[in-house]
Design an enzyme around this catalytic site. Sequence first.
Site, PDB file in Angstrom:
ATOM      1  N   GLY A 297     -39.647 -42.137-107.025  1.00 55.68           N
ATOM      2  CA  GLY A 297     -39.953 -40.964-107.107  1.00 55.68           C
ATOM      3  C   GLY A 297     -40.478 -39.844-107.362  1.00 55.68           C
ATOM      4  CG  ASP A 341     -32.009 -49.833-124.516  1.00 54.06           C
ATOM      5  OD1 ASP A 341     -31.776 -48.991-123.858  1.00 54.06           O
ATOM      6  OD2 ASP A 341     -31.336 -50.357-125.057  1.00 54.06           O
ATOM      7  CB  CYS A 411     -27.658 -40.086-107.438  1.00 55.36           C
ATOM      8  SG  CYS A 411     -27.899 -42.016-108.220  1.00 55.36           S
TER       9      CYS A 411
END
Length: 481
Positions: A297, A341, A411
């Site tokens: 997104g 990574d 988040c």
Amino acid sequence: MSDPQPPGLPSRAAAYRVVRRVHAEDAWSPRAVDRVLRRSDLDARDRSFAANLAYETLRWEGTLDWALSRVVTRPLPAVQPEVLDVLRLGAWQLLYGVSPDRSAVGTAVDLARAEIGPQVTGFVNGVLRGLARERSRLRWPPADSDEGLGLKLAYPAWVVNEARAVFGGRTGAVLAAGNEAPGLTLRVVPHAERAARDPAGVLEARDALVDELRAAGLEASAGARAPESVRVPGGDPGVIPAVTEGRATPQDEASMLVVRALTWAVRASASPPGGAADIGGLLAGRRVLDACAAPGGKTTHLAVFGAEVTANDLHAGRSRMVGEAAERLGLSDRVTVTTGDAAALPLPPASFDAVLLDVPCTGLGVVRRRPELRWRRGPEDPARLGELQGRLLEAVARLVRPGGVLVYSACTWPMAETRDVIRLFLAIEGDRFSPIDVTPALGGSGTPVPGGHGIQLDPDRDDVDAMYLCALHRSSDAPRA
């Protein structure tokens, strides 16, 4: 001809299969709901009931287990997992639903018979009838204790304790807001070059989408925080033409604000900033690394603003998700996908104008969408993940060119994953990096963390996911003292 199923059983069976998939396969609840319901022949009303029952059972799982443990004569871990999930579904209806007790118990027994076998129906019947008798006499912990508030609001006690440290007197309101269904939010994806680079074009595309959705009979309105957002409460992205055609994509406004903050920070680093919405085209030609990019997104949002994005993720399958998102939205020419990574990317130092690091975290900021997360995490996880986040931040910082921008986002909200990560980073890298005030880009959202250590969004004040972000400017390669 088979006997007809008891009334209410098909929708409860669908909810049960969602809950089992989440518990047995570690699936994300939204994907489990989507997969189960798309394979069902339930009508719209029963689909809504099944989805709500599954989400609510997952959200209140710890509270339901506490109540069940008062009437089950054996430790809950000793109960067959499949049976325990039937009991949880029935317990939610007894404690929070509107069905009469007889109906709640009876349909749970029918569900146990159909999904597990007749040998467990007596146990299910006895436990739920016992809960129905005893619920008014349950001795809940004091409501002002961490355990009591947690049981009241559907959170583990350790989460309440962490929330008190971050939100203080607003803890109850923030946690309660994390239980409210967020509904669908879309980010408009304009394809015309002008719309992709001109703020007015973005607003025109947004308003056109709102009109289109309303004409289709959906409730739709412009989002309050990000200019490119559209709120569609109750909308199903799988059947909205703008989504299936790549003109819009599901994304919470908090994630959009992270990209807006990065874009604002680029402008602030280059010249005195203008208006908050005046960021169109500022990323045109800029090289931006999205270091932990899946599901894509933020990557595609950066590309809409004109950035040349290198989108990396640790796992090949998740990297493919990013590539598919870029292709679906017509942005593949601006996105290069890599797998690796983020702590050891084989990229030249100082090779990006901006780096976005959206770190792996506890995810407590998205429990509105993934209610099961609160019960999957433990009190040791914020500190454990904070160490990983600090290593990732230190690693990607070397990729920012002098004069460039580094944005850290998560988040979640525990201090060990947010403020403390930035404080430690600045203690090490403070001669090269300094915080940038990006509040003008956030549409009035967010609470600044004391000391200039970032901004915390939350669902109570901001009506978005509880995202943390901090933008940093790299000043020079001055040697450390």
